[in-house]
Scaffold this active site. Structure first.
Site, PDB file in Angstrom:
ATOM      1  N   GLY A 220       5.814  25.696  54.538  1.00 31.34           N
ATOM      2  CA  GLY A 220       5.547  25.406  55.946  1.00 31.34           C
ATOM      3  C   GLY A 220       4.166  25.912  56.316  1.00 31.34           C
ATOM      4  O   GLY A 220       3.220  25.823  55.522  1.00 31.34           O
TER       5      GLY A 220
ATOM      6  N   ARG B 121      11.460  37.018  55.198  1.00 28.82           N
ATOM      7  CA  ARG B 121      12.423  37.959  55.772  1.00 28.82           C
ATOM      8  C   ARG B 121      13.136  38.621  54.598  1.00 28.82           C
ATOM      9  O   ARG B 121      13.379  37.968  53.575  1.00 28.82           O
ATOM     10  CB  ARG B 121      13.480  37.251  56.633  1.00 28.82           C
ATOM     11  CG  ARG B 121      12.964  36.687  57.926  1.00 28.82           C
ATOM     12  CD  ARG B 121      12.751  37.768  59.001  1.00 28.82           C
ATOM     13  NE  ARG B 121      12.348  37.145  60.248  1.00 28.82           N
ATOM     14  CZ  ARG B 121      11.077  36.996  60.655  1.00 28.82           C
ATOM     15  NH1 ARG B 121      10.083  37.466  59.922  1.00 28.82           N
ATOM     16  NH2 ARG B 121      10.809  36.400  61.794  1.00 28.82           N
TER      17      ARG B 121
ATOM     18  N   HIS C 176       5.893  45.346  57.548  1.00 27.46           N
ATOM     19  CA  HIS C 176       5.884  44.116  58.352  1.00 27.46           C
ATOM     20  C   HIS C 176       4.562  43.993  59.143  1.00 27.46           C
ATOM     21  O   HIS C 176       4.570  43.813  60.364  1.00 27.46           O
ATOM     22  CB  HIS C 176       7.088  44.111  59.308  1.00 27.46           C
ATOM     23  CG  HIS C 176       7.535  42.728  59.686  1.00 27.46           C
ATOM     24  ND1 HIS C 176       8.853  42.357  59.747  1.00 27.46           N
ATOM     25  CD2 HIS C 176       6.839  41.608  60.033  1.00 27.46           C
ATOM     26  CE1 HIS C 176       8.947  41.084  60.117  1.00 27.46           C
ATOM     27  NE2 HIS C 176       7.733  40.617  60.294  1.00 27.46           N
TER      28      HIS C 176
ATOM     29  N   GLU D 259      15.033  46.738  58.412  1.00 28.89           N
ATOM     30  CA  GLU D 259      13.694  47.309  58.583  1.00 28.89           C
ATOM     31  C   GLU D 259      13.765  48.446  59.595  1.00 28.89           C
ATOM     32  O   GLU D 259      14.222  48.204  60.708  1.00 28.89           O
ATOM     33  CB  GLU D 259      12.713  46.254  59.078  1.00 28.89           C
ATOM     34  CG  GLU D 259      12.434  45.191  58.027  1.00 28.89           C
ATOM     35  CD  GLU D 259      11.384  44.167  58.435  1.00 28.89           C
ATOM     36  OE1 GLU D 259      10.801  44.318  59.527  1.00 28.89           O
ATOM     37  OE2 GLU D 259      11.153  43.240  57.674  1.00 28.89           O
TER      38      GLU D 259
ATOM     39  N   ILE E  33       2.963  28.965  56.723  1.00 31.53           N
ATOM     40  CA  ILE E  33       2.445  30.052  55.885  1.00 31.53           C
ATOM     41  C   ILE E  33       2.192  29.548  54.466  1.00 31.53           C
ATOM     42  O   ILE E  33       1.108  29.743  53.906  1.00 31.53           O
ATOM     43  CB  ILE E  33       3.434  31.242  55.855  1.00 31.53           C
ATOM     44  CG1 ILE E  33       3.562  31.863  57.250  1.00 31.53           C
ATOM     45  CG2 ILE E  33       2.992  32.296  54.840  1.00 31.53           C
ATOM     46  CD1 ILE E  33       4.669  32.890  57.386  1.00 31.53           C
TER      47      ILE E  33
HETATM   48  N1  LIG Z   1       5.934  38.788  57.841  1.00 30.89           N
HETATM   49  C1  LIG Z   1       5.739  38.334  59.074  1.00 30.89           C
HETATM   50  O1  LIG Z   1       5.219  39.022  59.952  1.00 30.89           O
HETATM   51  C2  LIG Z   1       6.133  36.921  59.417  1.00 30.89           C
HETATM   52  C3  LIG Z   1       5.388  36.224  60.384  1.00 30.89           C
HETATM   53  C4  LIG Z   1       5.694  34.885  60.629  1.00 30.89           C
HETATM   54  C5  LIG Z   1       6.766  34.307  59.996  1.00 30.89           C
HETATM   55  N2  LIG Z   1       7.507  35.038  59.106  1.00 30.89           N
HETATM   56  C6  LIG Z   1       8.667  34.418  58.446  1.00 30.89           C
HETATM   57  O2  LIG Z   1       8.214  33.402  57.576  1.00 30.89           O
HETATM   58  C7  LIG Z   1       9.038  32.246  57.755  1.00 30.89           C
HETATM   59  C8  LIG Z   1       8.203  31.030  57.445  1.00 30.89           C
HETATM   60  O3  LIG Z   1       7.190  30.898  58.430  1.00 30.89           O
HETATM   61  P1  LIG Z   1       6.394  29.522  58.621  1.00 30.89           P
HETATM   62  O4  LIG Z   1       5.598  29.689  59.845  1.00 30.89           O
HETATM   63  O5  LIG Z   1       5.746  29.092  57.368  1.00 30.89           O
HETATM   64  O6  LIG Z   1       7.647  28.542  58.923  1.00 30.89           O
HETATM   65  P2  LIG Z   1       7.744  26.984  58.811  1.00 30.89           P
HETATM   66  O7  LIG Z   1       6.413  26.349  59.070  1.00 30.89           O
HETATM   67  O8  LIG Z   1       8.891  26.574  59.642  1.00 30.89           O
HETATM   68  O9  LIG Z   1       8.073  26.739  57.256  1.00 30.89           O
HETATM   69  C9  LIG Z   1       9.282  27.070  56.680  1.00 30.89           C
HETATM   70  C10 LIG Z   1       9.311  26.417  55.308  1.00 30.89           C
HETATM   71  O10 LIG Z   1      10.495  26.836  54.604  1.00 30.89           O
HETATM   72  C11 LIG Z   1      11.112  25.665  54.069  1.00 30.89           C
HETATM   73  N3  LIG Z   1      12.541  25.875  53.896  1.00 30.89           N
HETATM   74  C12 LIG Z   1      13.516  25.970  54.838  1.00 30.89           C
HETATM   75  N4  LIG Z   1      14.714  26.139  54.255  1.00 30.89           N
HETATM   76  C13 LIG Z   1      14.479  26.138  52.917  1.00 30.89           C
HETATM   77  C14 LIG Z   1      15.324  26.228  51.781  1.00 30.89           C
HETATM   78  N5  LIG Z   1      16.641  26.384  51.910  1.00 30.89           N
HETATM   79  N6  LIG Z   1      14.756  26.162  50.565  1.00 30.89           N
HETATM   80  C15 LIG Z   1      13.420  25.994  50.409  1.00 30.89           C
HETATM   81  N7  LIG Z   1      12.560  25.900  51.455  1.00 30.89           N
HETATM   82  C16 LIG Z   1      13.100  25.966  52.685  1.00 30.89           C
HETATM   83  C17 LIG Z   1      10.806  24.564  55.054  1.00 30.89           C
HETATM   84  O11 LIG Z   1      11.016  23.317  54.445  1.00 30.89           O
HETATM   85  P3  LIG Z   1      10.584  21.947  55.185  1.00 30.89           P
HETATM   86  O12 LIG Z   1       9.068  21.976  55.214  1.00 30.89           O
HETATM   87  O13 LIG Z   1      11.089  20.902  54.274  1.00 30.89           O
HETATM   88  O14 LIG Z   1      11.186  21.978  56.547  1.00 30.89           O
HETATM   89  C18 LIG Z   1       9.350  24.885  55.377  1.00 30.89           C
HETATM   90  O15 LIG Z   1       8.507  24.354  54.390  1.00 30.89           O
HETATM   91  C19 LIG Z   1       9.488  32.326  59.226  1.00 30.89           C
HETATM   92  O16 LIG Z   1      10.698  31.624  59.437  1.00 30.89           O
HETATM   93  C20 LIG Z   1       9.642  33.802  59.442  1.00 30.89           C
HETATM   94  O17 LIG Z   1      10.956  34.198  59.114  1.00 30.89           O
HETATM   95  C21 LIG Z   1       7.209  36.321  58.803  1.00 30.89           C
END
Ligand SMILES: NC(=O)c1ccc[n+]([C@@H]2O[C@H](COP(=O)([O-])OP(=O)(O)OC[C@H]3O[C@@H](n4cnc5c(N)ncnc54)[C@H](OP(=O)(O)O)[C@@H]3O)[C@@H](O)[C@H]2O)c1
Length: 315
Positions: free
Chosen positions: A147, A228, A276, A257, A149
């Site tokens: 997605g 996460r 984090h 956490e 990130i």
């Molecule tokens: N460390 C931190 O401070 C921080 C900050 C921001 C976010 N995060 C975490 O990082 C996650 C991702 O962020 P993002 O902004 O990249 O989210 P995003 O744009 O919604 O991307 C999520 C990705 O995960 C894929 N996905 C969902 N379910 C899956 C599965 N079962 N198997 C394989 N891939 C799967 C999605 O597939 P599709 O593309 O096909 O829909 C998408 O490519 C967030 O949900 C959050 O929990 C952490």
């Protein structure tokens, strides 16, 4: 009549919102009962404050969703909140706000692992030894979750000469040319020198990266989790590291956490734990504000805002 936005953000953020060209009325929310703003507002802007964690398993309050037309979460992940929060006419999230910062963190982790200059730093003639460094160019990055990130990291990795293999949930192409997509997670894991977890915490992803999948990893592989803690079976991770079936782990997220004081991940020789911090919130506050401001404009023009949450999928 102007749009009423109930906001859980700090006052400085709220006063900037009041200056938006659509001149919204911005009100605060009760600190311990933020959902009660549903009675008074059209839009509820929330952040992952402790109160949501305390009521995460609660039943949907009678007042919900009240007169709300839109719930906006400042965070990219919606897993901090009770499920009923997504039960609103429209839910959007802060997807992408921190992805460039997080991608820089991931690249820093890759270089720390591959080119540890501190480890070869010479302070005297006796330390003038030839110790081979690892390689970044020519190595393979596996990305689970392509997605906002995953895509930001993929762009950087390809520019550095890495091979990038990735898996996502839906059958959609990659936005980045050069990324090789796979349906089978084990194929991505088996080839990865660095394995990035960048998928959301949902029912489907709880402990998705378990002992069975970790068994496919190269014994030298470096796992990086910025998603996460719940997406990774932490017990299986410790076992794989202890048995030499995995090389190293960089973890910006854990479950819970922080971890309990006696958890083995705190002092593991082959784990780098950071609290984090990869999203660098202070640095991205402006990006978040600009995204919300642009989406408010879209909403009032009757256009769909960006980053709509699919409540059924949980992200
Ligand atoms: N460390 C931190 O401070 C921080 C900050 C921001 C976010 N995060 C975490 O990082 C996650 C991702 O962020 P993002 O902004 O990249 O989210 P995003 O744009 O919604 O991307 C999520 C990705 O995960 C894929 N996905 C969902 N379910 C899956 C599965 N079962 N198997 C394989 N891939 C799967 C999605 O597939 P599709 O593309 O096909 O829909 C998408 O490519 C967030 O949900 C959050 O929990 C952490």
């Amino acid at each position: 009549m102007s749009l009423v936005i109930a906001s859980q953000m700090e006052e400085g953020f709220n006063s900037e919102l009041r200056a938006h060209p659509i001149a919204p009325t911005v009100i605060g929310v009760p600190e311990e009962r933020p959902w009660e703003a549903a009675e008074d507002a059209d839009v509820l802007l929330v952040r992952p404050s402790a109160v949501w964690g305390r009521i995460k398993q609660s039943a949907r309050p009678a007042v919900w969703p009240g007169r709300l037309r839109w719930v906006y979460t400042a965070s990219a992940g919606v897993d901090f909140y009770p499920r009923w929060l997504l039960d609103a006419p429209l839910v959007t999230c802060g997807r992408g706000v921190a992805s460039e910062e997080i991608a820089d963190y991931v690249i820093a982790a890759i270089y720390l692992q591959s080119k540890d200059l501190e480890a070869v730093r010479a302070r005297s003639p006796t330390q003038w030894n030839q110790t081979p460094l690892g390689r970044v160019a020519g190595s393979t990055l596996g990305i689970i979750g392509l997605g906002a990130i995953g895509t930001a990291v993929a762009r950087r990795a390809l520019a550095l000469g890495m091979r990038v293999m990735a898996a996502r949930r839906r059958h959609l192409p990659s936005l980045v040319e050069g990324v090789e997509l796979f349906e089978d997670l084990s194929a991505v894991i088996a080839s990865a020198d660095h394995l990035l977890l960048a998928l959301p915490a949902t029912d489907a992803t709880r402990s998705l990266i378990d002992a069975g999948l970790l068994a496919h990893a190269k014994p030298t592989a470096h796992l990086i989790n910025v998603a996460r803690g719940s997406v990774l079976d932490q017990g299986a991770l410790v076992s794989a590291l202890d048995a030499g079936r995995l090389g190293f782990a960089t973890l910006d997220v854990t479950e819970p956490e922080p971890l309990p004081a006696d958890h083995p991940l705190w002092r593991h020789d082959r784990v780098r734990l950071t609290p984090h911090v990869s999203s660098n919130y202070t640095a991205v506050r402006r990006v978040l504000f600009d995204k919300i401001a642009a989406n408010l404009g879209r909403f009032l023009r009757g256009e769909a805002p960006t980053d709509i949450v699919d409540a059924a999928a949980g992200y």
